[in-house]
Design a protein around this motif. Structure first.
Motif, mmCIF file in Angstrom:
data_model
loop_
_atom_site.group_PDB
_atom_site.id
_atom_site.type_symbol
_atom_site.label_atom_id
_atom_site.label_comp_id
_atom_site.label_asym_id
_atom_site.label_seq_id
_atom_site.Cartn_x
_atom_site.Cartn_y
_atom_site.Cartn_z
ATOM 1 N N LYS A 1 10.301 73.626 -9.687
ATOM 2 C CA LYS A 1 9.835 73.283 -8.340
ATOM 3 C C LYS A 1 10.355 71.905 -7.960
ATOM 4 O O LYS A 1 10.247 70.961 -8.721
ATOM 5 C CB LYS A 1 8.310 73.296 -8.331
ATOM 6 N N GLU A 2 10.925 71.829 -6.795
ATOM 7 C CA GLU A 2 11.459 70.577 -6.296
ATOM 8 C C GLU A 2 10.313 69.618 -5.988
ATOM 9 O O GLU A 2 9.367 69.998 -5.303
ATOM 10 C CB GLU A 2 12.214 70.908 -4.996
ATOM 11 N N TYR A 3 10.352 68.416 -6.507
ATOM 12 C CA TYR A 3 9.364 67.426 -6.096
ATOM 13 C C TYR A 3 10.007 66.049 -6.163
ATOM 14 O O TYR A 3 10.306 65.543 -7.252
ATOM 15 C CB TYR A 3 8.114 67.460 -6.974
ATOM 16 N N ILE A 4 10.262 65.484 -5.017
ATOM 17 C CA ILE A 4 10.867 64.161 -4.997
ATOM 18 C C ILE A 4 10.000 63.243 -4.156
ATOM 19 O O ILE A 4 9.650 63.567 -3.017
ATOM 20 C CB ILE A 4 12.303 64.222 -4.432
ATOM 21 N N ASP A 5 9.584 62.120 -4.743
ATOM 22 C CA ASP A 5 8.778 61.151 -4.019
ATOM 23 C C ASP A 5 9.601 59.879 -3.851
ATOM 24 O O ASP A 5 9.841 59.149 -4.803
ATOM 25 C CB ASP A 5 7.490 60.881 -4.820
ATOM 26 N N ASP A 6 10.069 59.638 -2.627
ATOM 27 C CA ASP A 6 10.856 58.418 -2.407
ATOM 28 C C ASP A 6 10.091 57.429 -1.514
ATOM 29 O O ASP A 6 10.658 56.600 -0.849
ATOM 30 C CB ASP A 6 12.218 58.760 -1.783
ATOM 31 N N SER A 7 8.753 57.576 -1.572
ATOM 32 C CA SER A 7 7.946 56.748 -0.683
ATOM 33 C C SER A 7 7.851 55.294 -1.155
ATOM 34 O O SER A 7 7.610 54.398 -0.362
ATOM 35 C CB SER A 7 6.529 57.340 -0.584
ATOM 36 N N PHE B 1 11.679 52.427 -5.911
ATOM 37 C CA PHE B 1 12.287 53.488 -6.723
ATOM 38 C C PHE B 1 11.938 54.889 -6.231
ATOM 39 O O PHE B 1 11.074 55.074 -5.369
ATOM 40 C CB PHE B 1 11.890 53.326 -8.202
ATOM 41 N N ILE B 2 12.623 55.844 -6.825
ATOM 42 C CA ILE B 2 12.434 57.256 -6.491
ATOM 43 C C ILE B 2 11.899 57.989 -7.721
ATOM 44 O O ILE B 2 12.338 57.715 -8.841
ATOM 45 C CB ILE B 2 13.782 57.889 -6.083
ATOM 46 N N PHE B 3 10.964 58.875 -7.485
ATOM 47 C CA PHE B 3 10.465 59.732 -8.577
ATOM 48 C C PHE B 3 10.932 61.151 -8.310
ATOM 49 O O PHE B 3 10.568 61.755 -7.309
ATOM 50 C CB PHE B 3 8.939 59.657 -8.636
ATOM 51 N N ASP B 4 11.755 61.665 -9.205
ATOM 52 C CA ASP B 4 12.280 63.026 -9.081
ATOM 53 C C ASP B 4 11.737 63.836 -10.259
ATOM 54 O O ASP B 4 12.269 63.784 -11.365
ATOM 55 C CB ASP B 4 13.810 62.987 -9.115
ATOM 56 N N ARG B 5 10.665 64.566 -9.988
ATOM 57 C CA ARG B 5 9.975 65.246 -11.089
ATOM 58 C C ARG B 5 10.839 66.323 -11.732
ATOM 59 O O ARG B 5 10.672 66.643 -12.902
ATOM 60 C CB ARG B 5 8.667 65.842 -10.578
ATOM 61 N N SER B 6 11.737 66.905 -10.976
ATOM 62 C CA SER B 6 12.540 67.988 -11.550
ATOM 63 C C SER B 6 13.535 67.465 -12.588
ATOM 64 O O SER B 6 14.228 68.239 -13.225
ATOM 65 C CB SER B 6 13.255 68.760 -10.445
ATOM 66 N N ARG B 7 13.611 66.161 -12.746
ATOM 67 C CA ARG B 7 14.458 65.621 -13.813
ATOM 68 C C ARG B 7 13.627 65.100 -14.982
ATOM 69 O O ARG B 7 14.169 64.632 -15.971
ATOM 70 C CB ARG B 7 15.333 64.498 -13.257
ATOM 71 N N CYS B 8 12.303 65.166 -14.837
ATOM 72 C CA CYS B 8 11.418 64.584 -15.854
ATOM 73 C C CYS B 8 11.442 65.421 -17.136
ATOM 74 O O CYS B 8 11.419 66.645 -17.095
ATOM 75 C CB CYS B 8 10.001 64.501 -15.305
ATOM 76 N N VAL B 9 11.483 64.749 -18.294
ATOM 77 C CA VAL B 9 11.449 65.453 -19.575
ATOM 78 C C VAL B 9 10.112 65.257 -20.285
ATOM 79 O O VAL B 9 9.973 65.594 -21.458
ATOM 80 C CB VAL B 9 12.602 65.011 -20.502
ATOM 81 N N GLU C 1 11.988 51.293 -15.755
ATOM 82 C CA GLU C 1 12.823 50.714 -16.810
ATOM 83 C C GLU C 1 12.800 51.543 -18.089
ATOM 84 O O GLU C 1 13.771 51.525 -18.839
ATOM 85 C CB GLU C 1 12.344 49.283 -17.129
ATOM 86 N N VAL C 2 11.696 52.234 -18.337
ATOM 87 C CA VAL C 2 11.627 52.969 -19.605
ATOM 88 C C VAL C 2 12.026 54.432 -19.481
ATOM 89 O O VAL C 2 12.114 55.139 -20.476
ATOM 90 C CB VAL C 2 10.207 52.890 -20.233
ATOM 91 N N CYS C 3 12.266 54.914 -18.280
ATOM 92 C CA CYS C 3 12.607 56.333 -18.123
ATOM 93 C C CYS C 3 13.978 56.601 -18.748
ATOM 94 O O CYS C 3 14.956 55.953 -18.413
ATOM 95 C CB CYS C 3 12.629 56.713 -16.638
ATOM 96 N N PRO C 4 14.045 57.532 -19.702
ATOM 97 C CA PRO C 4 15.313 57.769 -20.387
ATOM 98 C C PRO C 4 16.293 58.613 -19.566
ATOM 99 O O PRO C 4 17.459 58.728 -19.918
ATOM 100 C CB PRO C 4 14.883 58.543 -21.640
ATOM 101 N N VAL C 5 15.782 59.228 -18.500
ATOM 102 C CA VAL C 5 16.636 60.117 -17.694
ATOM 103 C C VAL C 5 16.536 59.714 -16.225
ATOM 104 O O VAL C 5 16.051 58.629 -15.898
ATOM 105 C CB VAL C 5 16.218 61.590 -17.892
ATOM 106 N N GLY C 6 16.930 60.581 -15.347
ATOM 107 C CA GLY C 6 16.973 60.238 -13.934
ATOM 108 C C GLY C 6 15.711 60.577 -13.159
ATOM 109 O O GLY C 6 15.752 60.734 -11.949
ATOM 110 N N ALA C 7 14.580 60.674 -13.846
ATOM 111 C CA ALA C 7 13.362 61.038 -13.135
ATOM 112 C C ALA C 7 12.816 59.864 -12.331
ATOM 113 O O ALA C 7 12.319 60.026 -11.223
ATOM 114 C CB ALA C 7 12.309 61.533 -14.122
ATOM 115 N N LEU C 8 12.902 58.683 -12.901
ATOM 116 C CA LEU C 8 12.505 57.477 -12.188
ATOM 117 C C LEU C 8 13.749 56.595 -12.094
ATOM 118 O O LEU C 8 14.359 56.268 -13.117
ATOM 119 C CB LEU C 8 11.401 56.745 -12.951
ATOM 120 N N SER C 9 14.125 56.260 -10.877
ATOM 121 C CA SER C 9 15.334 55.458 -10.751
ATOM 122 C C SER C 9 15.179 54.469 -9.605
ATOM 123 O O SER C 9 14.521 54.765 -8.599
ATOM 124 C CB SER C 9 16.540 56.354 -10.510
#
Lengths: 191, 227, 636
Positions: free
Chosen positions: B135-141, B145-153, B204-212
């Motif tokens: 499910k697409e979920y992107i919070d750029d509010s 930074f942006i939170f892209d849940r579909s990239r979260c591990v 800073e601690v996100c290992p992937v592109g979920a928080l950028s």
């Protein structure tokens, strides 16, 4: 979800009472949520917020718990909560057929409530009456051997019949009765 | 001061303090072990990503290096057919649930998944496993930074940071099983949360592109696209 | 100490025995009102008795008991009338109730034709030991279940209840521990870890604040032993917990009971209160100076909370998410303190062991798994219910002798043992003795005691899918293997049951299953693949049939079957199937025969059940294309 007039006060009253009743430590969180849901029927956002405040914990943790455990619901249930048992024995013997029959007749999917808020439908893991499979709970009443025709019968019973009191209330009423009768018995015996 | 012990990792003799955690001992000695969820300061390791399996001689099964204290005379192998198989499956499982499209990801080239793939020679697309619908979920509010849940591990690092370092209590987990996700209270937008997404420590601690961070990513990259 | 614990206890016991005796010198009707009995209508039966007795002005008490384990015959009652052996009657309804009150209670005819069994040796009617089931069963922890009033502590005490506590309080804790260890009692939660070793680890911990928790988060679908014990004999478990607490020097204990078991919660709370009143819980138990109390914590419905670290997390107000172990709970459990967590049944053995001795306990069962095994025997078996047999009994004896085999002349196919963490075992391994190690070797686990018998109508792929769907939904989602691995496995199984399995599906399924088993963080994930692994191992051909022929051999997978009315057999004049169909899929053809509109059919089985046996015209066909073939043939 918008709260209707009076609902907010009602919720605050119950949450206030719960915060009074339990120790305000994190360990009370699950029992508190159980108590609120028992009173309100579900866990409204406002209640979760107030409990988080009362316990001084992040609100997201209350939300996390409310979504983690099967018992909690975030939306008001129907007046009659239909729970179809999906334990092994029930599943094998026709639990799924019963569930589908309810879905068909109520025109809702599992996890939903009818628009008139009369019935909500969900599945439960084993209720421990495997020899009566397939089993359905309507509020706290256990119904055994539920076939598609029995589903129709049950729905008719609840839709048209007088409001059924829950097993628990009935139990209470009966225990009271039993107490009276036993004291009568004692009385007779001594007399 | 705790006593020193000597152990062997991939035939290399290493001295470490007794009770040190194997994963960090290896990494600090230049021996790479794949990992996503490990946080050195964390008292009870999450041990959730299941990527840091190693063989410890005398143990029946591969163990996770992030939970294994070192001991005198311990003999460790970071590779074995059993380890490689587990790590490969864990990696494929994570990838099957991770929105790809690396070229447009803000973490491209600094992503831990890419690093693991490179180190272990994994493909970023699984042949065995189908992709799970996500499910697409992107919070750029938030401002920063942006939170892209579909990239979260679901490595738990951001939530740990939020709780144990920043003490904001904004991020947490909701639901369970395949629906478990990092979330805010009632899934509200970060801009509406008490921290308003202003500190960015979690990013800073996100290992992937979920928080950028926003300055590194262009806004249009937030739009969904295939791998 | 002026009065010894044993003296204090003796006083309680004498009083309790007198009270129980005074109540039993007139007739008593005991109605089994555990949850299973209630589902069968026990509450109504109780009311019928009360009304009928009142109407006739009889001096008879109507009481409630728990579960005797004969679920197939619910609602059940036991009638104790002076001058007669206690007799048990099953399948009660209003008519039979009236008859029993009139003929037996008012008159003196025990209506043997309706009695199932006598509970006391006598010259007129057989007792349990006269039935095959009685030969194989040996009851230790179920001994009093269904035969004493679970709401009355006096009945429990009158039958030596809490005597073990009184004895233990005059022993050194080390001595109690020595006996529990010597008994080699193994934990009944599933894994079979020795209880004594666990207690010892807790006792040895440096931290002095310790906890004892009873795990009654019985979540396995198809298992209800723990519920039955708590509903039928709660004091037995409380007594076991007190002994454990004395041994590990804990001052506080908890019952962790699922909230889906409201009746168990009520009865346990009631029992705790009674125990406090009698000085068997709380401060200075039986005047010994030992303090211990128990509270009930209601679980909120998450299967994963049966796992120790998750259970403790949920008691602490967190999500029930397991953590890496070690540290074990005995080192760092509830509130980070040393904690003994044992299953309901494990605690239930303890008073028996302390009272009757280690050797007595070890006389039953096998060397490595002493004692008995308690199962809920359900599914396709004649005598469904709760059974207790010595460890070492074979699965065959349990299913065919105790359970009296598969009903309706169907063929036995498999037995699912151990729930979502267990496996499906075929006929060929039925001679496996029931003990922790043998079952593990066969690919299943003892589990907490769920045992579901499957017959030829049950599809093994669907069963594997069912259990995987369960664990996948109940996975906490923390670790990669369990969260995503079970999801992929479920997707593959779903595809297979829909006839969409692909070449290579089975290989991937097997690989994933092995990796999830080896790679998961906790035991929920570690055992989740067992139902898949065992069905692949023992029933590979069923998987193959689904994939290669799009055929479900058991005719169970709805996507792969179609219902068909055989024109040659249909009676024309009968409308049973039409009336039974919930979707009006059955219509009458111009020639009067019935036929099924496949588009409308939801494959609910109703018509097949409704068609009278003398016609037997409805059949299931797989693959579903066979229907067209049959129709073409018939139109020729």
């Amino acid at each position: 979800m918008e709260l209707a007039a009076g609902e907010k006060e009602e919720i605050l009253k119950h949450v206030g009472a719960v915060l009074e009743e339990f120790k305000t430590t994190r360990e009370s969180l699950v029992p508190m949520l159980q108590a609120v849901q028992k009173k309100v029927g579900y866990l409204p956002e406002l209640a979760m917020e107030k409990i988080a405040e009362g316990l001084d914990i992040p609100a997201v943790d209350v939300y996390g718990l409310a979504t983690f455990y099967n018992q909690f619901r975030l939306n008001p249930p129907g007046r009659y909560q239909v729970k179809v048992c999906m334990g092994t024995a029930c599943y094998m013997i026709g639990g799924k057929v019963a569930l589908e029959s309810f879905e068909r007749r109520l025109d809702i999917q599992e996890g939903e409530t009818t628009p008139d808020r009369e019935f909500s439908l969900e599945r439960v893991a084993c209720v421990g009456c495997c020899s009566m499979a397939p089993v359905v709970l309507i509020n706290d009443m256990v119904e055994g051997r539920v076939t598609p025709t029995r589903v129709d019968g049950l729905l008719l019973e609840y839709k048209d019949g007088e409001e059924k009191i829950s097993e628990e209330n009935k139990e209470e009423a009966r225990t009271k009765g039993a107490d009276n009768s036993s004291s009568n018995e004692e009385g007779e015996r001594s007399a | 001061m705790s006593a020193k012990v000597t152990l062997t990792i991939d035939e290399k003799e290493i001295r470490a303090a007794n009770g040190d955690i194997l994963l960090w001992t290896a990494l600090e000695n230049g021996i790479y072990i794949p990992n996503l969820c490990a946080v050195k300061e964390r008292e009870m390791p999450a041990a959730s990503c299941r990527l840091c399996f190693v063989e410890v001689e005398g143990k029946k099964k591969p163990v996770t290096a992030c939970t294994q204290p070192v001991a005198e005379g311990m003999v460790v192998n970071t590779r074995s057919p059993r380890v490689d198989r587990l790590v490969k499956t864990a990696f494929e499982l994570l990838i099957s649930d991770h929105r790809l499209g690396c070229s447009k990801c803000p973490k491209n080239k600094s992503c831990e998944l890419q690093k693991i793939a490179k180190e272990r020679g994994f493909r970023l697309k699984s042949k065995r496993l189908k992709r799970l619908p996500k499910k697409e979920y992107i919070d750029d509010s938030a401002e920063l930074f942006i939170f892209d849940r579909s990239r979260c591990v679901l490595c738990e690092r951001c939530v740990w940071m939020d709780r144990h370092v920043v003490n904001s209590g904004v991020l947490g987990f909701s639901r369970r099983g395949i629906e478990r996700s990092v979330t805010t209270f009632m899934e509200k937008k970060l801009a509406q949360s008490p921290c308003a997404g202003k500190c960015g420590k979690c990013v800073e601690v996100c290992p992937v592109g979920a928080l950028s961070f926003k300055d590194k990513s262009e806004r249009e990259n937030g739009s969904p696209e295939g791998p | 100490m002026s009065v010894s614990a044993k003296d204090s206890y003796q006083k309680l016991k004498t009083a309790a025995q007198e009270k129980v005796k005074s109540l039993n010198d007139r007739p008593v009707v005991w109605v089994g009102t555990a949850t299973c009995g209630k589902a069968a209508g026990a509450v109504d039966v109780r009311e019928f008795f009360k009304e009928e007795i009142e109407k006739r002005g009889l001096d008879v008490r109507v009481m409630e008991i728990g579960c005797m384990g004969h679920c197939y015959a619910e609602p059940l009652v036991i009638i104790a009338k002076p001058g007669h052996p206690r007799l048990c009657y099953g399948y009660l309804d209003e008519g039979l109730t009236r008859r029993l009150v009139q003929d037996f209670l008012e008159g003196d005819d025990p209506c043997y034709e309706f009695a199932l069994v006598a509970l006391d040796p006598n010259d007129f009617f057989p007792t349990f030991t006269d039935f095959p089931r009685g030969v194989y069963e040996k009851k230790i922890i179920l001994e009093d279940c269904g035969f004493i009033d679970p709401e009355s502590i006096d009945e429990y005490i009158a039958r030596d209840g809490y005597e073990a506590v009184a004895g233990v309080l005059e022993m050194e804790p080390e001595e109690v521990l020595r006996q529990v260890k010597a008994s080699t009692l193994r934990g009944r939660g599933g894994a079979g870890f020795p209880a004594g070793v666990k207690w010892e680890a807790c006792r040895k911990a440096a931290e002095k604040t310790r906890y004892v928790i009873c795990n009654a988060d019985e979540g396995d679908p198809g298992a209800f032993m723990d519920r039955s014990i708590l509903e039928s004999n709660p004091h037995l478990v409380i007594e076991g917990m007190v002994i454990c607490a004395y041994t590990v020097e804990a001052a506080q204990g908890y019952f962790y009971i699922r909230s889906e078991y409201p009746q168990a919660v009520r009865r346990v709370n009631n029992a705790l209160e009674q125990a406090r009143d009698k000085g068997l819980l709380g401060n200075n138990i039986l005047g010994s100076g030992f303090n211990f109390d128990i509270e009930v914590f209601e679980g909120s419905g998450a299967f994963v909370c049966g796992e120790g670290s998750a259970l403790v997390s949920s008691m602490e107000g967190e999500m029930g998410v397991p953590r890496h172990k070690p540290p074990r709970l005995t080192a760092s459990g509830f509130r980070g303190k040393p904690t003994v967590l044992n299953n309901v049944k494990t605690f239930a053995y303890v008073p028996h062991i302390l009272r009757k001795g280690v050797e007595w306990f070890k006389n039953t069962g096998t060397e490595k798994s002493p004692g008995t095994a308690v199962f809920t025997l359900v599914g396709k078996v004649t005598n469904q219910g709760l059974v207790e047999v010595p460890m070492g009994t074979t699965l065959r004896q349990l299913i065919f002798d105790v359970g009296e085999s598969v009903p309706n002349e169907k063929e036995f196919k498999a037995v699912q043992i151990g729930g979502p963490s267990g496996g499906c075992l075929p006929e060929s391994v039925l001679d496996t003795p029931i003990d922790f190690d043998s079952l593990y070797d066969a690919g299943a686990i003892m589990g907490s005691g769920g045992l579901v018998v499957l017959d030829e109508d049950d599809c093994m792929v669907a069963i594997a899918r069912y259990f995987l769907e369960f664990t996948q939904q109940e996975s906490c989602g923390r670790c990669t293997f369990c969260r995503l691995g079970t999801k992929h496995m479920l997707d593959i199984l779903t595809a297979i049951t829909r006839g969409e399995g692909e070449q290579g599906s089975l290989e991937i399924l097997q690989e994933l299953a092995e990796d999830v088993k080896n790679g998961s963080l906790c035991n929920l994930g570690g055992t989740a693949p067992n139902p898949v692994l065992t069905t692949l191992r023992y029933f590979g051909d069923e998987y193959e049939a689904h994939i290669k022929e799009r055929r479900c051999p058991a005719l169970m997978c709805t996507h792969l079957v179609a219902f068909y009315i055989i024109p040659q057999k249909c009676s024309k004049l009968c409308n049973a199937c039409v009336g039974s169909c919930p979707t009006e899929a059955i219509y009458t053809r111009d020639d009067g025969l019935k036929a099924i509109n496949q588009e409308k059919c939801v494959k609910c089985n109703s018509c097949l059940k409704a068609c009278p046996p003398e016609y037997n015209a409805v059949v299931k066909l797989s693959p579903p294309e066979l229907v067209e073939e049959r129709e073409r043939e018939n139109n020729k």
